[in-house]
Design a protein around this motif. Sequence first.
Motif, PDB file in Angstrom:
ATOM      1  N   VAL A  22      -3.466  45.380  17.079  1.00 52.96           N
ATOM      2  CA  VAL A  22      -4.514  44.506  17.609  1.00 52.96           C
ATOM      3  C   VAL A  22      -5.847  45.239  17.665  1.00 52.96           C
ATOM      4  O   VAL A  22      -5.926  46.373  18.152  1.00 52.96           O
ATOM      5  CB  VAL A  22      -4.146  43.995  19.016  1.00 52.96           C
ATOM      6  CG1 VAL A  22      -5.195  43.016  19.521  1.00 52.96           C
ATOM      7  CG2 VAL A  22      -2.765  43.351  19.009  1.00 52.96           C
ATOM      8  N   TYR A  23      -6.872  44.580  17.158  1.00 54.14           N
ATOM      9  CA  TYR A  23      -8.234  45.106  17.265  1.00 54.14           C
ATOM     10  C   TYR A  23      -9.020  44.157  18.162  1.00 54.14           C
ATOM     11  O   TYR A  23      -9.285  43.013  17.775  1.00 54.14           O
ATOM     12  CB  TYR A  23      -8.898  45.199  15.889  1.00 54.14           C
ATOM     13  CG  TYR A  23     -10.057  46.159  15.852  1.00 54.14           C
ATOM     14  CD1 TYR A  23      -9.865  47.494  15.501  1.00 54.14           C
ATOM     15  CD2 TYR A  23     -11.345  45.739  16.182  1.00 54.14           C
ATOM     16  CE1 TYR A  23     -10.937  48.381  15.478  1.00 54.14           C
ATOM     17  CE2 TYR A  23     -12.412  46.622  16.164  1.00 54.14           C
ATOM     18  CZ  TYR A  23     -12.198  47.950  15.808  1.00 54.14           C
ATOM     19  OH  TYR A  23     -13.258  48.823  15.793  1.00 54.14           O
ATOM     20  N   TYR A  56      -9.371  39.930  17.445  1.00 53.89           N
ATOM     21  CA  TYR A  56     -10.090  39.114  18.426  1.00 53.89           C
ATOM     22  C   TYR A  56     -11.015  38.109  17.736  1.00 53.89           C
ATOM     23  O   TYR A  56     -11.658  38.445  16.750  1.00 53.89           O
ATOM     24  CB  TYR A  56     -10.907  40.051  19.331  1.00 53.89           C
ATOM     25  CG  TYR A  56     -11.708  39.348  20.399  1.00 53.89           C
ATOM     26  CD1 TYR A  56     -11.110  39.009  21.608  1.00 53.89           C
ATOM     27  CD2 TYR A  56     -13.051  39.029  20.206  1.00 53.89           C
ATOM     28  CE1 TYR A  56     -11.835  38.360  22.591  1.00 53.89           C
ATOM     29  CE2 TYR A  56     -13.777  38.381  21.182  1.00 53.89           C
ATOM     30  CZ  TYR A  56     -13.166  38.052  22.378  1.00 53.89           C
ATOM     31  OH  TYR A  56     -13.891  37.411  23.349  1.00 53.89           O
ATOM     32  N   PRO A  57     -11.118  36.884  18.244  1.00 53.05           N
ATOM     33  CA  PRO A  57     -10.520  36.371  19.491  1.00 53.05           C
ATOM     34  C   PRO A  57      -9.135  35.740  19.314  1.00 53.05           C
ATOM     35  O   PRO A  57      -8.570  35.228  20.273  1.00 53.05           O
ATOM     36  CB  PRO A  57     -11.534  35.308  19.923  1.00 53.05           C
ATOM     37  CG  PRO A  57     -12.070  34.760  18.643  1.00 53.05           C
ATOM     38  CD  PRO A  57     -12.121  35.933  17.688  1.00 53.05           C
ATOM     39  N   SER A  58      -8.609  35.751  18.090  1.00 50.51           N
ATOM     40  CA  SER A  58      -7.296  35.137  17.853  1.00 50.51           C
ATOM     41  C   SER A  58      -6.202  35.916  18.570  1.00 50.51           C
ATOM     42  O   SER A  58      -6.319  37.126  18.789  1.00 50.51           O
ATOM     43  CB  SER A  58      -6.997  35.100  16.357  1.00 50.51           C
ATOM     44  OG  SER A  58      -5.692  34.609  16.113  1.00 50.51           O
ATOM     45  N   ILE A  74       2.973  45.705  21.078  1.00 49.66           N
ATOM     46  CA  ILE A  74       1.578  45.361  20.827  1.00 49.66           C
ATOM     47  C   ILE A  74       0.775  46.654  20.933  1.00 49.66           C
ATOM     48  O   ILE A  74       0.805  47.332  21.964  1.00 49.66           O
ATOM     49  CB  ILE A  74       1.055  44.318  21.830  1.00 49.66           C
ATOM     50  CG1 ILE A  74       1.824  43.007  21.677  1.00 49.66           C
ATOM     51  CG2 ILE A  74      -0.442  44.090  21.647  1.00 49.66           C
ATOM     52  CD1 ILE A  74       1.455  41.966  22.732  1.00 49.66           C
ATOM     53  N   SER A  75       0.083  46.991  19.857  1.00 48.35           N
ATOM     54  CA  SER A  75      -0.677  48.246  19.799  1.00 48.35           C
ATOM     55  C   SER A  75      -2.170  47.934  19.663  1.00 48.35           C
ATOM     56  O   SER A  75      -2.591  47.325  18.680  1.00 48.35           O
ATOM     57  CB  SER A  75      -0.201  49.086  18.606  1.00 48.35           C
ATOM     58  OG  SER A  75      -1.061  50.192  18.405  1.00 48.35           O
ATOM     59  N   PHE A  76      -2.961  48.334  20.647  1.00 48.77           N
ATOM     60  CA  PHE A  76      -4.402  48.110  20.619  1.00 48.77           C
ATOM     61  C   PHE A  76      -5.124  49.340  20.074  1.00 48.77           C
ATOM     62  O   PHE A  76      -4.855  50.468  20.497  1.00 48.77           O
ATOM     63  CB  PHE A  76      -4.933  47.809  22.019  1.00 48.77           C
ATOM     64  CG  PHE A  76      -4.592  46.442  22.532  1.00 48.77           C
ATOM     65  CD1 PHE A  76      -5.376  45.352  22.217  1.00 48.77           C
ATOM     66  CD2 PHE A  76      -3.479  46.250  23.346  1.00 48.77           C
ATOM     67  CE1 PHE A  76      -5.073  44.086  22.691  1.00 48.77           C
ATOM     68  CE2 PHE A  76      -3.157  44.993  23.822  1.00 48.77           C
ATOM     69  CZ  PHE A  76      -3.952  43.905  23.496  1.00 48.77           C
ATOM     70  N   MET A  90      -7.237  38.800  25.594  1.00 44.84           N
ATOM     71  CA  MET A  90      -6.228  38.485  24.584  1.00 44.84           C
ATOM     72  C   MET A  90      -4.837  38.405  25.200  1.00 44.84           C
ATOM     73  O   MET A  90      -4.040  37.514  24.865  1.00 44.84           O
ATOM     74  CB  MET A  90      -6.272  39.515  23.453  1.00 44.84           C
ATOM     75  CG  MET A  90      -7.549  39.461  22.626  1.00 44.84           C
ATOM     76  SD  MET A  90      -7.614  40.728  21.330  1.00 44.84           S
ATOM     77  CE  MET A  90      -6.618  39.942  20.048  1.00 44.84           C
ATOM     78  N   LEU A  91      -4.519  39.327  26.100  1.00 43.77           N
ATOM     79  CA  LEU A  91      -3.218  39.272  26.768  1.00 43.77           C
ATOM     80  C   LEU A  91      -3.078  37.989  27.575  1.00 43.77           C
ATOM     81  O   LEU A  91      -2.036  37.311  27.534  1.00 43.77           O
ATOM     82  CB  LEU A  91      -3.035  40.490  27.672  1.00 43.77           C
ATOM     83  CG  LEU A  91      -2.834  41.843  26.976  1.00 43.77           C
ATOM     84  CD1 LEU A  91      -2.710  42.955  28.011  1.00 43.77           C
ATOM     85  CD2 LEU A  91      -1.605  41.833  26.073  1.00 43.77           C
TER      86      LEU A  91
END
Length: 535
Positions: A22-23, A56-58, A74-76, A90-91
């Motif tokens: 995730v970005y 983001y924002p999806s 989930i890896s940010f 997002m979460l």
Amino acid sequence: MFYEKNVVEKNPLKVDIRLASVYPNVYKTAMSSLGYQIIYNLLNDREDTYCERVIYPSVRSLETNSPLSDFDIISFTIQYEQDYFNLLEMLKNANIPIKREDRGKNDPLIIAGGPCVTANPLPLSDFIDIFVIGEAEVVLYDFLDRYKKIRNIEGFLYSGSDFSSFLDIDGLFISELNNDVKIAIVNDMDNAYPLIYPIVTVTDDKDLLPVFSNSILLNVSRACTRGCRFCMSSYLYRPMRQASLENLFKIADKARNNSDINKISLIGAAVSDYTYINELTEGLRKRGFEVSTPSMRIESITKEFLISLKKGGLKTLTLAPESIYSLRKSINKDISDEKLFEVIKDAIGLGFNLKLYFLIGLPSESDEDIRNLAELIKKIDSMKYNFNPNSKSSHKKSKVSIKFSVNPLIPKPHTPLQWETYDLSKIKSKIKYLNKNLKGLNIKFDSGKMGLIQYILSCGDKDLGVLLEKSVSAKISLNEWKEFTPSYDLNDNLPWDCINVSVTKDFLKSEYKKIKTKEQTPWCENHGCYNCGAC
């Protein structure tokens, strides 16, 4: 119109681990991140793992349109402190409890990495289970192997699990254990993961086009040891490591074969410090590549290098003089005005457009310094004109464009300025003066208020979790932010002391004391080791 090339396709039902990379920022920024693309390709090299991107924002993946809640992990990837808000948003939008303690065995494991959380993971520790401290390719395979092993035994792994089994893996900070951790880095750049399958974005929407356009992100070096006292990149990932010319040429050729891209963006904390920079740019140009680079060190730029970049297709040169000469010296950036003007003159003569970055709010910065900064910016702007004052027929005619960006100095962890604070009222006053006295110039000022918030997020501690949680559902007032403004003395324990980035605290203290005297610490690449601790 929008589609991508070099996207990995797998059957999600035939892998052991589904991981959402995730970005928490927009697509054009995400796809210009070398680290983000490395993680995607690195993890998809594993047959047991399918890594999909969520940007983001999806809150659904680009590859299979799966919701975040479907993933095991989930890896940010976090590049900017302001993205903390997007992460939590997002979460929430994915219906995943934002706090660790509220998640259960049906919720994904949440991890995060990137320079911000490598320096100081504490502000996000109420929300993230495990942080990757340092460079991800050193850590992620061992982490996933251990994750599989534990899950196969226990049947699941989530926030309520015992994470002590991860403690022997270098580079992992586990929120519930608050463990001491040493940064993990790639020791040999020729062993770093080569990005030879860059994702190519095909679109007619300019807002979706990556910042560097579609280009091969060629990682020439990591870390910078120049030692600018305000800059996290100067201390976080030491020592400086360089890829060999031979390997860089091989990666560039393979990436072009796999993408049909002829443009290369040279990536590194100090690209122009690369030992063989002229040979690299010339060699790439002879291979038919266009060559650009996001930013360069002024003191290592030669006219020969500029000519090579011009031939390679670069149109805009980005420089960071930071401030007037006396303040540059105080932050260990001993670049004379003569050198600065020489580089600008050469760049304009070659037809480059320019973008220059300046800082305000440096320690001991006076009102007179701000007035002198305004004069320096005016002088630089005047250099874009082809104007002969002795000729009656001459007139001002701009040869190139020059843009200026003025930003508040943000004290950062693991830098000599980590003991400084942030004075919003003074920053606002300086912005007001410069804005008034530099009218007509192409100049942008970053918000003083956002600078304060960034400082609090950078140098705050675990207590910030309360404020971040509240921000998900309510607007935080400036006064509320101010209540969390940190203030540290030289002998204080700091929230990020548990993160060992190799540079010693004693060395940082000595550098902090040199700010007032303007004493320089020479570049170790030229002057030998000065015992910072990284080597």
